[in-house]
Write a protein that holds these residues in place. Sequence first.
Motif, PDB file in Angstrom:
ATOM      1  N   LYS A  96       0.823  -1.200   0.000  1.00 58.89           N
ATOM      2  CA  LYS A  96       0.000   0.000   0.000  1.00 58.89           C
ATOM      3  C   LYS A  96       0.869   1.267   0.000  1.00 58.89           C
ATOM      4  O   LYS A  96       0.586   2.236  -0.724  1.00 58.89           O
ATOM      5  N   ASP A 194      -7.096   7.754   2.481  1.00 58.40           N
ATOM      6  CA  ASP A 194      -7.269   6.554   3.302  1.00 58.40           C
ATOM      7  C   ASP A 194      -6.304   5.480   2.822  1.00 58.40           C
ATOM      8  O   ASP A 194      -6.529   4.855   1.787  1.00 58.40           O
ATOM      9  N   GLY A 196      -5.753   2.617   4.050  1.00 55.03           N
ATOM     10  CA  GLY A 196      -6.357   1.288   4.102  1.00 55.03           C
ATOM     11  C   GLY A 196      -7.126   0.939   2.845  1.00 55.03           C
ATOM     12  O   GLY A 196      -7.296  -0.236   2.515  1.00 55.03           O
ATOM     13  N   ALA A 197      -7.595   1.960   2.125  1.00 59.77           N
ATOM     14  CA  ALA A 197      -8.378   1.712   0.908  1.00 59.77           C
ATOM     15  C   ALA A 197      -7.504   1.533  -0.324  1.00 59.77           C
ATOM     16  O   ALA A 197      -8.009   1.179  -1.395  1.00 59.77           O
ATOM     17  N   ARG A 199      -5.259  -0.164  -2.951  1.00 57.64           N
ATOM     18  CA  ARG A 199      -5.041  -1.538  -3.403  1.00 57.64           C
ATOM     19  C   ARG A 199      -3.603  -1.654  -3.907  1.00 57.64           C
ATOM     20  O   ARG A 199      -3.254  -1.132  -4.952  1.00 57.64           O
TER      21      ARG A 199
END
Length: 468
Positions: A96, A194, A196-197, A199
């Motif tokens: 990420k 974000d 975490g979002a 990919r």
Amino acid sequence: MSEHQQDQRKPYFFFSYARRDYEAEDAFVDQFFNDLRDELGRIESAARADEIAYRDTEQLRLGDEWAQQLARMLGRSRTMVALYSPAYFASLYCGKEWTAFRGRVRRHQEEHGELIPALVPVLWEPVAPGELAEEVTKIQWAQPDMGEAYARYGLRALLRTGPQGDAYLQVVRVVAERVRAAAARRLTELADFDLGAVRGYFPGPAPIEPAPSPGMVRLFIAAGQASDAAGGSYAGGWYGAKPWHWAPYHPPVRPSLAARAQQVITAAGHTTTLEEIGAGLGEKLDQAREDSQVSVLLVDPWVAAADRYRSALREYDDHNHPVTGVMVPDGSGDPGDGPEHDALWAGVRGVFRRNWLRRSDPEHLFRVKVNRESFDTDLTIMVTVAQNKLMDDNFDWEDDGGGAAFGLGPDGGSGPAMPGLSAPPAPRGPRHDPIARPDPLPGRDDVPRPRRNQDEAEPLRGDQDDDH
């Protein structure tokens, strides 16, 4: 410095690394980070000490939202130094970070027509180029003035052999210059996002599905002990008081190989036992097969040909044991190409004279030079294949009219699918995630930590833990 001032920092470089590498060689990762920071401070006198570098372990504070803080620094740091290694490409959050920063570089190029080489790779450990995502291979990670040894073996190897040597310090200087040059060109900042979002280009492979029906897997181990001083200058890893304490992969922060094997097997839904290889091994393997159990031999290459194990292993090699697998690891500290390497594996080949020819068979029941990244997956596949063979063994074809129910009889009917296990395909790429465990810093891959001294403990039985 106020909290607002800390949030507004624009570090010269964001340090992106795999926690597995840090836990395994924390002193070396620390040294490189500190040396790079100091060298950059020396050649870039205008930089304030507090804005030269950002690293999560040093600058995340109690109460910080770690993902939000990482994202903020990824969006504001002028460059990113990425520590390439098999563990790096096995880490979801390293993927990420890399992808987010790479996207920032490309966005700047699209908007301003300027390509700034602000993503600075550093080869920590060799990674096969053919196994990397195409986007990763587009960025050059070595140049002639970094030296041939660095390009072949990586920076970690230079640190291990000469932590203040010219070869290592030259790489530090080159990386610092690349960071300074790229930082001077001012990459466009990225608004808060974000993390975490995101990919990543190299996410973790899908976990291997547990076997639908549990079974018993008998583990047998042949390994050195601390008292043996096995292997001379290359000890084959960390040894304890008992053979099952052997840890060939970056000890002692990882569990022993036997404990790791049991974790893999129990995570797949099976039970397991463990004992040392010795006289009567063949009879035990035959009995296990008769009891509908599969077996796996874990063999330390440094002692395979030693008096203690040679006879039992040769006896195994001389007979047919179709539901038994063999794994011979290539330890993290074992010698590279050269006379010592050749002698070590010649000894293994001499013990496993028949099975050595099967080491590349797709059947996957004899594996040598197994590295730390592939161990978990190789073991899972090995157990699955052995159980499939055991199921074939136990199926009474005569009671089924010659196998017609499975499409093998005269009518050619397809019949129902054969019950049991199927061997999962090996995942692409160099990464093989370990069994998931609690993480001291969310979002980083982790390794088990030592908990207690078990030098005198008995071999594990069933689901007992051995996380030493």
